[in-house]
Design a protein around this motif. Structure first.
Motif, PDB file in Angstrom:
ATOM      1  N   SER A 138       2.270   7.420  -4.047  1.00  0.00           N
ATOM      2  CA  SER A 138       0.853   7.227  -3.725  1.00  0.00           C
ATOM      3  C   SER A 138       0.715   6.338  -2.499  1.00  0.00           C
ATOM      4  CB  SER A 138       0.126   6.577  -4.903  1.00  0.00           C
ATOM      5  OG  SER A 138       0.153   7.441  -6.016  1.00  0.00           O
ATOM      6  N   PRO A 139      -0.066   6.775  -1.500  1.00  0.00           N
ATOM      7  CA  PRO A 139      -0.314   5.923  -0.334  1.00  0.00           C
ATOM      8  C   PRO A 139      -1.001   4.622  -0.761  1.00  0.00           C
ATOM      9  CG  PRO A 139      -1.042   8.170   0.080  1.00  0.00           C
ATOM     10  CD  PRO A 139      -0.721   8.077  -1.376  1.00  0.00           C
ATOM     11  N   LYS A 140      -0.713   3.573  -0.028  1.00  0.00           N
ATOM     12  CA  LYS A 140      -1.356   2.282  -0.267  1.00  0.00           C
ATOM     13  C   LYS A 140      -1.935   1.800   1.049  1.00  0.00           C
ATOM     14  CE  LYS A 140       1.481   1.158  -4.145  1.00  0.00           C
ATOM     15  NZ  LYS A 140       2.483   0.393  -4.775  1.00  0.00           N
ATOM     16  N   GLY A 141      -3.243   1.563   1.066  1.00  0.00           N
ATOM     17  CA  GLY A 141      -3.885   1.101   2.286  1.00  0.00           C
ATOM     18  C   GLY A 141      -3.799   2.097   3.418  1.00  0.00           C
ATOM     19  N   GLY A 142      -3.820   3.397   3.106  1.00  0.00           N
ATOM     20  CA  GLY A 142      -3.790   4.420   4.148  1.00  0.00           C
ATOM     21  C   GLY A 142      -2.423   4.655   4.761  1.00  0.00           C
ATOM     22  N   LYS A 143      -1.367   4.223   4.056  1.00  0.00           N
ATOM     23  CA  LYS A 143      -0.039   4.395   4.639  1.00  0.00           C
ATOM     24  C   LYS A 143       1.025   4.511   3.552  1.00  0.00           C
ATOM     25  CE  LYS A 143       0.541  -0.548   5.016  1.00  0.00           C
ATOM     26  NZ  LYS A 143       0.465  -1.708   5.840  1.00  0.00           N
ATOM     27  N   ILE A 144       2.154   5.019   3.972  1.00  0.00           N
ATOM     28  CA  ILE A 144       3.367   5.041   3.172  1.00  0.00           C
ATOM     29  C   ILE A 144       4.427   4.319   3.986  1.00  0.00           C
ATOM     30  CG2 ILE A 144       5.218   6.550   2.358  1.00  0.00           C
ATOM     31  CD1 ILE A 144       3.054   8.471   1.403  1.00  0.00           C
ATOM     32  N   VAL A 145       5.091   3.351   3.354  1.00  0.00           N
ATOM     33  CA  VAL A 145       6.124   2.578   4.045  1.00  0.00           C
ATOM     34  C   VAL A 145       7.487   3.150   3.671  1.00  0.00           C
ATOM     35  CG1 VAL A 145       7.176   0.309   4.363  1.00  0.00           C
ATOM     36  CG2 VAL A 145       4.696   0.517   4.098  1.00  0.00           C
ATOM     37  N   LEU A 146       8.217   3.606   4.683  1.00  0.00           N
ATOM     38  CA  LEU A 146       9.549   4.170   4.505  1.00  0.00           C
ATOM     39  C   LEU A 146      10.581   3.169   5.008  1.00  0.00           C
ATOM     40  CD1 LEU A 146      11.596   6.501   4.010  1.00  0.00           C
ATOM     41  CD2 LEU A 146      11.132   7.196   6.373  1.00  0.00           C
ATOM     42  N   ARG A 147      11.537   2.849   4.143  1.00  0.00           N
ATOM     43  CA  ARG A 147      12.655   1.976   4.539  1.00  0.00           C
ATOM     44  C   ARG A 147      13.939   2.789   4.450  1.00  0.00           C
ATOM     45  NH1 ARG A 147      13.830  -3.991   3.721  1.00  0.00           N
ATOM     46  NH2 ARG A 147      16.086  -4.153   3.623  1.00  0.00           N
ATOM     47  N   ALA A 148      14.703   2.798   5.535  1.00  0.00           N
ATOM     48  CA  ALA A 148      16.014   3.440   5.587  1.00  0.00           C
ATOM     49  C   ALA A 148      17.046   2.335   5.766  1.00  0.00           C
ATOM     50  CB  ALA A 148      16.080   4.426   6.736  1.00  0.00           C
ATOM     51  N   GLU A 149      18.015   2.286   4.846  1.00  0.00           N
ATOM     52  CA  GLU A 149      19.023   1.217   4.877  1.00  0.00           C
ATOM     53  C   GLU A 149      20.417   1.822   4.849  1.00  0.00           C
ATOM     54  OE1 GLU A 149      20.508  -2.401   1.992  1.00  0.00           O
ATOM     55  OE2 GLU A 149      18.375  -1.916   2.042  1.00  0.00           O
ATOM     56  N   LEU A 150      21.255   1.384   5.770  1.00  0.00           N
ATOM     57  CA  LEU A 150      22.635   1.854   5.806  1.00  0.00           C
ATOM     58  C   LEU A 150      23.397   1.268   4.616  1.00  0.00           C
ATOM     59  CD1 LEU A 150      22.843   1.617   9.584  1.00  0.00           C
ATOM     60  CD2 LEU A 150      23.676   3.598   8.330  1.00  0.00           C
ATOM     61  N   THR A 151      24.150   2.141   3.935  1.00  0.00           N
ATOM     62  CA  THR A 151      24.887   1.699   2.748  1.00  0.00           C
ATOM     63  C   THR A 151      26.389   1.737   2.944  1.00  0.00           C
ATOM     64  OG1 THR A 151      24.843   3.942   1.845  1.00  0.00           O
ATOM     65  CG2 THR A 151      23.064   2.444   1.175  1.00  0.00           C
ATOM     66  N   GLY A 190      23.651  -2.552   4.988  1.00  0.00           N
ATOM     67  CA  GLY A 190      22.535  -3.484   4.852  1.00  0.00           C
ATOM     68  C   GLY A 190      21.595  -3.459   6.036  1.00  0.00           C
ATOM     69  N   ASP A 191      22.047  -2.950   7.198  1.00  0.00           N
ATOM     70  CA  ASP A 191      21.127  -2.815   8.331  1.00  0.00           C
ATOM     71  C   ASP A 191      20.021  -1.840   7.935  1.00  0.00           C
ATOM     72  OD1 ASP A 191      22.409  -4.581  10.005  1.00  0.00           O
ATOM     73  OD2 ASP A 191      23.411  -3.039  11.207  1.00  0.00           O
ATOM     74  N   PHE A 192      18.782  -2.169   8.285  1.00  0.00           N
ATOM     75  CA  PHE A 192      17.650  -1.348   7.853  1.00  0.00           C
ATOM     76  C   PHE A 192      16.569  -1.277   8.911  1.00  0.00           C
ATOM     77  CE2 PHE A 192      16.059  -5.552   7.009  1.00  0.00           C
ATOM     78  CZ  PHE A 192      14.698  -5.452   7.226  1.00  0.00           C
ATOM     79  N   VAL A 193      15.699  -0.278   8.733  1.00  0.00           N
ATOM     80  CA  VAL A 193      14.491  -0.123   9.536  1.00  0.00           C
ATOM     81  C   VAL A 193      13.373   0.308   8.591  1.00  0.00           C
ATOM     82  CG1 VAL A 193      14.988   2.275  10.154  1.00  0.00           C
ATOM     83  CG2 VAL A 193      13.513   0.923  11.619  1.00  0.00           C
ATOM     84  N   GLU A 194      12.164  -0.191   8.834  1.00  0.00           N
ATOM     85  CA  GLU A 194      10.983   0.232   8.078  1.00  0.00           C
ATOM     86  C   GLU A 194       9.966   0.827   9.027  1.00  0.00           C
ATOM     87  OE1 GLU A 194       9.160  -2.732   5.590  1.00  0.00           O
ATOM     88  OE2 GLU A 194      10.893  -2.800   4.260  1.00  0.00           O
ATOM     89  N   LEU A 195       9.420   1.976   8.633  1.00  0.00           N
ATOM     90  CA  LEU A 195       8.392   2.670   9.400  1.00  0.00           C
ATOM     91  C   LEU A 195       7.159   2.844   8.529  1.00  0.00           C
ATOM     92  CD1 LEU A 195      10.548   5.616  10.795  1.00  0.00           C
ATOM     93  CD2 LEU A 195      10.062   3.442  11.917  1.00  0.00           C
ATOM     94  N   THR A 196       6.000   2.873   9.171  1.00  0.00           N
ATOM     95  CA  THR A 196       4.748   3.110   8.465  1.00  0.00           C
ATOM     96  C   THR A 196       4.237   4.495   8.824  1.00  0.00           C
ATOM     97  OG1 THR A 196       4.235   0.757   8.516  1.00  0.00           O
ATOM     98  CG2 THR A 196       2.406   2.258   8.124  1.00  0.00           C
ATOM     99  N   ILE A 197       4.086   5.342   7.792  1.00  0.00           N
ATOM    100  CA  ILE A 197       3.596   6.704   7.975  1.00  0.00           C
ATOM    101  C   ILE A 197       2.131   6.751   7.536  1.00  0.00           C
ATOM    102  CG2 ILE A 197       3.882   9.123   7.307  1.00  0.00           C
ATOM    103  CD1 ILE A 197       6.807   8.419   6.584  1.00  0.00           C
ATOM    104  N   PRO A 198       1.212   7.167   8.398  1.00  0.00           N
ATOM    105  CA  PRO A 198      -0.191   7.270   7.987  1.00  0.00           C
ATOM    106  C   PRO A 198      -0.356   8.293   6.862  1.00  0.00           C
ATOM    107  CG  PRO A 198       0.048   7.640  10.366  1.00  0.00           C
ATOM    108  CD  PRO A 198       1.413   7.599   9.784  1.00  0.00           C
ATOM    109  N   ALA A 199      -1.162   7.957   5.855  1.00  0.00           N
ATOM    110  CA  ALA A 199      -1.422   8.869   4.736  1.00  0.00           C
ATOM    111  C   ALA A 199      -2.787   8.547   4.154  1.00  0.00           C
ATOM    112  CB  ALA A 199      -0.338   8.733   3.677  1.00  0.00           C
ATOM    113  N   LYS A 200      -3.695   9.510   4.197  1.00  0.00           N
ATOM    114  CA  LYS A 200      -5.064   9.291   3.710  1.00  0.00           C
ATOM    115  C   LYS A 200      -5.126   9.384   2.194  1.00  0.00           C
ATOM    116  CE  LYS A 200      -7.189  10.937   7.904  1.00  0.00           C
ATOM    117  NZ  LYS A 200      -7.958  11.954   8.566  1.00  0.00           N
ATOM    118  N   GLY A 201      -6.099   8.687   1.622  1.00  0.00           N
ATOM    119  CA  GLY A 201      -6.350   8.768   0.196  1.00  0.00           C
ATOM    120  C   GLY A 201      -5.366   7.947  -0.620  1.00  0.00           C
TER     121      GLY A 201
END
Length: 141
Positions: free
Chosen positions: A106-119, A44-55
């Protein structure tokens, strides 16, 4: 490729330590010689990162991670959509994971949000057993 250790951490589990780790001491080739170490303690421990992505057109997202003897298993979510495959981070010694295809998003607002969660963790894992790392993300065409 975008280095995960340089991306902004936009969210994480309460008390989770997330920090860059230099990997020049280990065998293998990590991009920029480092990764983002996630010092997980439990599922359940997690981290979210924002990756820039145009269009807004759909883009193929690929992740590069690390495997090691004290690493757990992870699931990924991209822009709120869960990726089917889980990732087993276990290996007897630290090694780069190679490409992990996450799918097309599809990018949203110029970004892609990546969440990595330990299972969980591999039965062979030793030590902390819930560590993880993210090396780089690639947003392709």
């Amino acid at each position: 490729a975008v280095e995960c250790e340089t991306l902004p951490v936009t969210a994480h589990s309460n008390g989770l330590i997330v920090e860059p780790q230099d990997m020049r001491w280990a065998d293998g080739q990590w991009s920029a010689h480092a990764h983002l170490l996630i010092r997980g303690k439990k599922p359940g421990d997690f981290v979210e990162l924002t990756i820039p992505a145009k269009g807004t057109s759909p883009r193929r997202v690929t992740l590069y991670s690390t495997r090691a003897s004290d690493y757990g298993t992870m699931k990924f979510t991209v822009n709120g959509h869960q990726v089917e495959e889980t990732f087993d981070g276990y290996a007897p010694t630290p090694i780069p994971s190679g490409p992990i295809p996450l799918g097309v998003f599809s990018p949203k607002g110029g970004k892609i949000v990546l969440r990595a969660e330990l299972t969980g963790t591999n039965p062979l894992a030793q030590g902390d057993r819930y560590l993880a790392a993210l090396d780089a993300g690639v947003v392709g065409e």
